[in-house]
Design a protein around this motif. Structure first.
Motif, PDB file in Angstrom:
ATOM      1  N   LEU B  11     -42.207  13.384 -48.242  1.00  0.00           N
ATOM      2  CA  LEU B  11     -42.753  13.425 -46.885  1.00  0.00           C
ATOM      3  C   LEU B  11     -42.394  14.768 -46.256  1.00  0.00           C
ATOM      4  N   ARG B  12     -43.399  15.454 -45.775  1.00  0.00           N
ATOM      5  CA  ARG B  12     -43.179  16.730 -45.084  1.00  0.00           C
ATOM      6  C   ARG B  12     -43.499  16.555 -43.612  1.00  0.00           C
ATOM      7  N   LEU B  13     -42.566  16.920 -42.751  1.00  0.00           N
ATOM      8  CA  LEU B  13     -42.749  16.789 -41.316  1.00  0.00           C
ATOM      9  C   LEU B  13     -42.457  18.108 -40.622  1.00  0.00           C
ATOM     10  N   GLN B  14     -43.069  18.275 -39.479  1.00  0.00           N
ATOM     11  CA  GLN B  14     -42.708  19.382 -38.605  1.00  0.00           C
ATOM     12  C   GLN B  14     -41.541  18.927 -37.734  1.00  0.00           C
ATOM     13  N   GLU B  15     -40.713  19.839 -37.331  1.00  0.00           N
ATOM     14  CA  GLU B  15     -39.607  19.503 -36.435  1.00  0.00           C
ATOM     15  C   GLU B  15     -40.156  18.790 -35.204  1.00  0.00           C
ATOM     16  N   GLY B  16     -39.559  17.636 -34.871  1.00  0.00           N
ATOM     17  CA  GLY B  16     -40.002  16.863 -33.716  1.00  0.00           C
ATOM     18  C   GLY B  16     -41.064  15.820 -34.015  1.00  0.00           C
ATOM     19  N   GLU B  17     -41.615  15.822 -35.240  1.00  0.00           N
ATOM     20  CA  GLU B  17     -42.675  14.888 -35.615  1.00  0.00           C
ATOM     21  C   GLU B  17     -42.058  13.618 -36.194  1.00  0.00           C
ATOM     22  N   SER B  18     -42.059  12.550 -35.442  1.00  0.00           N
ATOM     23  CA  SER B  18     -41.416  11.291 -35.857  1.00  0.00           C
ATOM     24  C   SER B  18     -42.212  10.603 -36.957  1.00  0.00           C
ATOM     25  N   GLU B  60     -27.797   8.345 -34.299  1.00  0.00           N
ATOM     26  CA  GLU B  60     -28.435   9.605 -33.899  1.00  0.00           C
ATOM     27  C   GLU B  60     -29.958   9.454 -33.933  1.00  0.00           C
ATOM     28  N   ARG B  61     -30.658  10.212 -34.759  1.00  0.00           N
ATOM     29  CA  ARG B  61     -32.127  10.172 -34.777  1.00  0.00           C
ATOM     30  C   ARG B  61     -32.666   9.123 -35.744  1.00  0.00           C
ATOM     31  N   LEU B  62     -31.814   8.360 -36.383  1.00  0.00           N
ATOM     32  CA  LEU B  62     -32.224   7.378 -37.380  1.00  0.00           C
ATOM     33  C   LEU B  62     -32.072   5.954 -36.860  1.00  0.00           C
ATOM     34  N   LYS B  63     -33.061   5.130 -37.210  1.00  0.00           N
ATOM     35  CA  LYS B  63     -33.009   3.708 -36.873  1.00  0.00           C
ATOM     36  C   LYS B  63     -33.525   2.925 -38.066  1.00  0.00           C
ATOM     37  N   ALA B  64     -32.729   1.965 -38.543  1.00  0.00           N
ATOM     38  CA  ALA B  64     -33.114   1.141 -39.677  1.00  0.00           C
ATOM     39  C   ALA B  64     -33.416  -0.274 -39.206  1.00  0.00           C
ATOM     40  N   THR B  65     -34.495  -0.844 -39.743  1.00  0.00           N
ATOM     41  CA  THR B  65     -34.884  -2.210 -39.413  1.00  0.00           C
ATOM     42  C   THR B  65     -35.106  -2.989 -40.698  1.00  0.00           C
ATOM     43  N   LEU B  66     -35.045  -4.329 -40.592  1.00  0.00           N
ATOM     44  CA  LEU B  66     -35.165  -5.178 -41.771  1.00  0.00           C
ATOM     45  C   LEU B  66     -36.050  -6.383 -41.481  1.00  0.00           C
ATOM     46  N   PRO B  78     -37.269  14.568 -35.801  1.00  0.00           N
ATOM     47  CA  PRO B  78     -36.386  15.113 -36.843  1.00  0.00           C
ATOM     48  C   PRO B  78     -36.152  16.611 -36.696  1.00  0.00           C
ATOM     49  N   LYS B  79     -35.011  17.034 -37.240  1.00  0.00           N
ATOM     50  CA  LYS B  79     -34.637  18.443 -37.273  1.00  0.00           C
ATOM     51  C   LYS B  79     -34.552  18.886 -38.733  1.00  0.00           C
ATOM     52  N   PRO B  80     -34.590  20.185 -38.994  1.00  0.00           N
ATOM     53  CA  PRO B  80     -34.500  20.655 -40.390  1.00  0.00           C
ATOM     54  C   PRO B  80     -33.286  20.113 -41.136  1.00  0.00           C
ATOM     55  N   GLU B  81     -32.186  19.896 -40.437  1.00  0.00           N
ATOM     56  CA  GLU B  81     -30.986  19.386 -41.105  1.00  0.00           C
ATOM     57  C   GLU B  81     -31.118  17.927 -41.540  1.00  0.00           C
ATOM     58  N   ASP B  82     -32.185  17.265 -41.160  1.00  0.00           N
ATOM     59  CA  ASP B  82     -32.459  15.904 -41.634  1.00  0.00           C
ATOM     60  C   ASP B  82     -33.121  15.914 -43.006  1.00  0.00           C
ATOM     61  N   SER B  83     -33.464  17.090 -43.510  1.00  0.00           N
ATOM     62  CA  SER B  83     -34.082  17.205 -44.833  1.00  0.00           C
ATOM     63  C   SER B  83     -33.106  16.733 -45.903  1.00  0.00           C
ATOM     64  N   GLY B 104     -36.178   6.602 -54.045  1.00  0.00           N
ATOM     65  CA  GLY B 104     -35.924   7.499 -52.937  1.00  0.00           C
ATOM     66  C   GLY B 104     -37.158   8.140 -52.332  1.00  0.00           C
ATOM     67  N   THR B 105     -37.024   8.604 -51.103  1.00  0.00           N
ATOM     68  CA  THR B 105     -38.039   9.410 -50.417  1.00  0.00           C
ATOM     69  C   THR B 105     -37.410  10.749 -50.081  1.00  0.00           C
ATOM     70  N   THR B 106     -38.050  11.826 -50.554  1.00  0.00           N
ATOM     71  CA  THR B 106     -37.547  13.165 -50.268  1.00  0.00           C
ATOM     72  C   THR B 106     -38.221  13.691 -49.013  1.00  0.00           C
ATOM     73  N   LEU B 107     -37.430  13.903 -47.976  1.00  0.00           N
ATOM     74  CA  LEU B 107     -37.935  14.335 -46.680  1.00  0.00           C
ATOM     75  C   LEU B 107     -37.681  15.825 -46.488  1.00  0.00           C
ATOM     76  N   SER B 108     -38.718  16.548 -46.109  1.00  0.00           N
ATOM     77  CA  SER B 108     -38.594  17.975 -45.778  1.00  0.00           C
ATOM     78  C   SER B 108     -39.057  18.171 -44.345  1.00  0.00           C
ATOM     79  N   VAL B 109     -38.197  18.743 -43.521  1.00  0.00           N
ATOM     80  CA  VAL B 109     -38.527  18.990 -42.121  1.00  0.00           C
ATOM     81  C   VAL B 109     -38.517  20.495 -41.893  1.00  0.00           C
ATOM     82  N   SER B 110     -39.628  21.023 -41.460  1.00  0.00           N
ATOM     83  CA  SER B 110     -39.715  22.465 -41.234  1.00  0.00           C
ATOM     84  C   SER B 110     -39.753  22.769 -39.740  1.00  0.00           C
ATOM     85  N   SER B 111     -39.206  23.924 -39.401  1.00  0.00           N
ATOM     86  CA  SER B 111     -39.124  24.323 -37.990  1.00  0.00           C
ATOM     87  C   SER B 111     -40.366  25.089 -37.565  1.00  0.00           C
TER      88      SER B 111
END
Lengths: 114, 111
Positions: B11-18, B60-66, B78-83, B104-111
């Motif tokens: 998953l590739r996201l832009q910074e701030g894109e939930s 912080e910016r993470l929320k898990a539900t079940l 998200p911020k780049p450090e969430d990658s 797993g899901t590999t997350l990349s967050v770009s600024s």
């Protein structure tokens, strides 16, 4: 509070050799589990030790074995290494009850078999 | 057979894109569902444990539900450090303390 430590961090071996990996759990934790991580299979459970006894075992051949000492430190041994044993070997420690408790992982040992 | 499937793989996201990551599971008696974060060359870092359907946990910016069949990891702004790679694992009644992991899901967050 110190985390889980694993030694060595990197190992290079040749086919047919054997290897021993070491894991020191978080202080007070009595359970140590070992996992193998590869790009193709992901993280797979090898076995778990609690109070010096193997309490649970995954689907790996008998070449993979382990033990736990009275101070909860654990070792894992792989005999007659095969190319497919190349992987990141992770150990995880937990308090040790049978309830679903968090497992905390070490940094892993990267094993390369040539 | 106990099984865990995570989507998407990447998953590739832009910074701030939930967005949300999905973890679907099939187990014979769920004892607990765990989320971990793994950075390259490091061991998985524990994030959350969920025990029963309807449970939610935040950090912080993470929320898990079940729910009874799946779990979501929601990432807000998200911020780049969430990658990182986010791993889901379950502990099943018949498997003792063994964790059964998804790929797993590999997350990349770009600024």
């Amino acid at each position: 509070k110190a985390g889980v430590t694993q030694t060595p961090r990197y190992l290079i071996k040749t086919r047919g050799q054997q290897v021993t990996l070491s894991c020191s759990p978080i202080s007070g934790h009595r359970s140590v589990s070992w996992y193998q991580q590869t790009p193709g299979q992901g993280l797979q459970f090898l076995f778990e030790y609690f109070s010096e006894t193997q309490r649970n075992k995954g689907n790996f051949p008998g070449r993979f074995s382990g033990r736990q000492f009275s101070n909860s430190r654990s070792e894992m041994n792989v005999s007659t290494l095969e190319l497919g044993d190349s992987a990141l070997y992770l150990c995880a420690s937990s308090l040790g009850g049978l309830a679903a408790l968090e497992q905390f992982f070490g940094p892993g040992t990267r094993l390369t078999v040539l | 057979e106990d099984q865990v499937t995570q989507s998407p793989e990447a998953l590739r996201l832009q910074e701030g894109e939930s967005s949300s990551l999905n973890c679907s599971y099939t187990v014979s008696g769920l004892r607990g569902l765990f989320w971990y974060r793994q950075d390259p060359g490091k061991g998985p870092e524990f994030l959350f444990t969920l025990y029963s359907a309807g449970e939610e946990k935040e950090k912080e910016r993470l929320k898990a539900t079940l729910t009874k069949k799946e779990s979501f990891l929601h990432i807000t702004a998200p911020k780049p450090e969430d990658s990182a790679t986010y791993l889901c694992a379950v502990q099943a009644s018949q498997a003792g303390t063994a964790l059964i992991f998804g790929k797993g899901t590999t997350l990349s967050v770009s600024s």
